[in-house]
Design a protein around this motif. Structure first.
Motif, mmCIF file in Angstrom:
data_model
loop_
_atom_site.group_PDB
_atom_site.id
_atom_site.type_symbol
_atom_site.label_atom_id
_atom_site.label_comp_id
_atom_site.label_asym_id
_atom_site.label_seq_id
_atom_site.Cartn_x
_atom_site.Cartn_y
_atom_site.Cartn_z
ATOM 1 N N SER A 46 0.908 -1.203 -0.028
ATOM 2 C CA SER A 46 0.024 0.049 -0.009
ATOM 3 C C SER A 46 1.036 1.195 -0.071
ATOM 4 C CB SER A 46 -0.933 -0.049 1.379
ATOM 5 O OG SER A 46 -0.136 -0.073 2.464
ATOM 6 N N SER A 47 2.170 0.885 0.502
ATOM 7 C CA SER A 47 3.009 2.342 0.474
ATOM 8 C C SER A 47 3.167 2.914 -1.099
ATOM 9 C CB SER A 47 4.271 1.970 0.840
ATOM 10 O OG SER A 47 4.817 0.891 0.386
ATOM 11 N N LEU A 49 1.058 3.815 -2.794
ATOM 12 C CA LEU A 49 -0.178 4.850 -3.298
ATOM 13 C C LEU A 49 0.588 6.120 -2.939
ATOM 14 C CD1 LEU A 49 -2.825 5.433 -4.022
ATOM 15 C CD2 LEU A 49 -3.432 5.322 -1.647
ATOM 16 N N LEU A 50 1.582 6.536 -2.095
ATOM 17 C CA LEU A 50 2.247 7.728 -1.867
ATOM 18 C C LEU A 50 3.093 8.308 -3.147
ATOM 19 C CD1 LEU A 50 3.530 7.144 1.814
ATOM 20 C CD2 LEU A 50 1.226 8.286 1.073
ATOM 21 N N GLN A 51 3.359 7.214 -3.934
ATOM 22 C CA GLN A 51 4.120 7.539 -5.211
ATOM 23 C C GLN A 51 2.956 7.710 -6.438
ATOM 24 O OE1 GLN A 51 5.897 5.157 -3.063
ATOM 25 N NE2 GLN A 51 6.595 6.944 -2.329
ATOM 26 N N GLY A 52 1.722 7.308 -5.800
ATOM 27 C CA GLY A 52 0.641 7.743 -7.177
ATOM 28 C C GLY A 52 0.627 6.353 -7.898
ATOM 29 N N SER A 53 1.206 5.141 -7.562
ATOM 30 C CA SER A 53 1.056 4.024 -8.184
ATOM 31 C C SER A 53 -0.073 2.787 -7.597
ATOM 32 C CB SER A 53 2.297 3.286 -7.966
ATOM 33 O OG SER A 53 2.372 2.034 -8.851
ATOM 34 N N VAL A 54 -0.929 2.783 -8.455
ATOM 35 C CA VAL A 54 -2.082 1.647 -8.083
ATOM 36 C C VAL A 54 -1.852 0.524 -9.012
ATOM 37 C CG1 VAL A 54 -4.488 1.302 -7.726
ATOM 38 C CG2 VAL A 54 -3.413 3.522 -7.073
ATOM 39 N N ASP A 55 -2.194 -0.538 -8.504
ATOM 40 C CA ASP A 55 -2.046 -1.942 -9.466
ATOM 41 C C ASP A 55 -3.179 -1.877 -10.277
ATOM 42 O OD1 ASP A 55 0.220 -2.749 -8.271
ATOM 43 O OD2 ASP A 55 -0.943 -3.796 -6.561
ATOM 44 N N ASN A 56 -4.382 -1.726 -9.746
ATOM 45 C CA ASN A 56 -5.562 -1.687 -10.687
ATOM 46 C C ASN A 56 -6.964 -1.198 -9.558
ATOM 47 O OD1 ASN A 56 -6.401 -4.098 -9.421
ATOM 48 N ND2 ASN A 56 -7.013 -4.996 -11.171
ATOM 49 N N PHE A 57 -7.924 -0.715 -10.258
ATOM 50 C CA PHE A 57 -8.994 -0.688 -9.616
ATOM 51 C C PHE A 57 -10.517 -1.295 -10.341
ATOM 52 C CE2 PHE A 57 -9.003 3.660 -11.540
ATOM 53 C CZ PHE A 57 -10.522 3.552 -12.085
ATOM 54 N N LYS A 58 -11.338 -1.631 -9.662
ATOM 55 C CA LYS A 58 -12.470 -2.441 -10.304
ATOM 56 C C LYS A 58 -13.620 -1.400 -9.815
ATOM 57 C CE LYS A 58 -10.794 -7.020 -9.819
ATOM 58 N NZ LYS A 58 -11.296 -8.690 -9.272
ATOM 59 N N MET A 59 -14.615 -1.220 -10.956
ATOM 60 C CA MET A 59 -15.657 -0.493 -10.580
ATOM 61 C C MET A 59 -17.173 -1.257 -11.299
ATOM 62 S SD MET A 59 -17.901 1.122 -12.897
ATOM 63 C CE MET A 59 -19.418 2.109 -12.721
#
Length: 261
Positions: A46-47, A49-59
């Protein structure tokens, strides 16, 4: 309303929960109405995220309305890796550092499709048509198509009943066709056939001409570029009918989220 957030996994920090909430709110603003919108974010560790990196998201969303008139039973997408400006999240926005793609699925119902035929945007394409082919039948006056009712059939087939309004009366029309995708963005009404059994014998001649003209109008009408969401471009790889549902599978190109430019 916005549906409840997907429970974050153990160890997910406050920043991820905040991003989850802001994403849900941003996606909700894509639609005129929505019954529920749920977002699940994957970011490990989760760290990142502070660099703005997200593996993916589902909606996933249900019972959505686009541009006030177009009802969608459900819509879902799952993105590739996403790069965001984490500072924008702190101000209640989600700003992408670069566009991202997502696998998408959209489900329409037969009732929702028929409701769309009453929308102003669609009615403009079906009223007061003055092509030579039609005005030859109407004594030079424009022709309008009304009371449209579409039925979904197996194997991506459809049946449509409608009325053609001529100056001297109303002529029923009926059409059979196969739905297909062209250039990943246009819905084509292929192999149109006049459904003679649905029309009285004495008007079949003029009804057939009107039906085939109506089929040509439909074939040039449904282009996804006219229905793009703010910052999201949809493209279709395939479609299929399942009972009273029409299911589109494809992808979405996400340039930005509402209010983030």
């Amino acid at each position: 309303m916005i549906g409840g957030f997907t429970a974050p996994p153990t160890g997910t920090d406050f920043g991820e929960r905040m991003l989850n909430k802001v994403l849900s709110q941003s996606i909700r603003h894509l639609f005129s109405q929505c019954e529920s919108v749920d977002v699940a974010i994957r970011c490990s560790p989760s760290s990142k995220l502070l660099q703005g990196s997200v593996d993916n998201f589902k909606m996933s969303g249900s019972r959505l309305v686009i541009r006030k008139d177009f009802f969608v039973e459900s819509m879902s997408f799952e993105t590739d890796a996403v790069s965001i400006d984490f500072g924008s999240v702190l101000s209640g926005k989600v700003r992408l550092r670069q566009p991202t793609q997502a696998i998408a699925q959209v489900v329409l119902t037969e009732d929702g499709i028929n409701q769309a035929f009453t929308a102003e945007l669609v009615q403009k394409r079906l009223q007061n048509i003055d092509t030579p082919e039609l005005t030859n039948l109407s004594g030079g006056e424009p022709v309008s198509f009304t009371d449209i009712n579409l039925q979904l059939l197996p194997d991506s087939r459809i049946k449509i009943f409608a009325k053609a309004e001529l100056p001297n009366g109303t002529i029923p029309i009926s059409l059979l066709a196969t739905l297909a995708v062209e250039r990943r963005r246009r819905i084509s009404f292929q192999n149109p056939q006049f459904n003679a059994d649905a029309v009285l014998e004495e008007v079949r001649g003029v009804s057939k001409v009107l039906t085939m003209a109506f089929a040509e109008i439909l074939d040039n009408m449904v282009d996804l570029d006219r229905f793009d969401l703010d910052g999201v471009t949809m493209r279709i790889n395939r479609l299929e009918t399942q009972g009273k549902q029409l299911i589109f599978s494809g992808y979405a190109q996400i340039e930005h989220f509402p209010g983030s430019k």
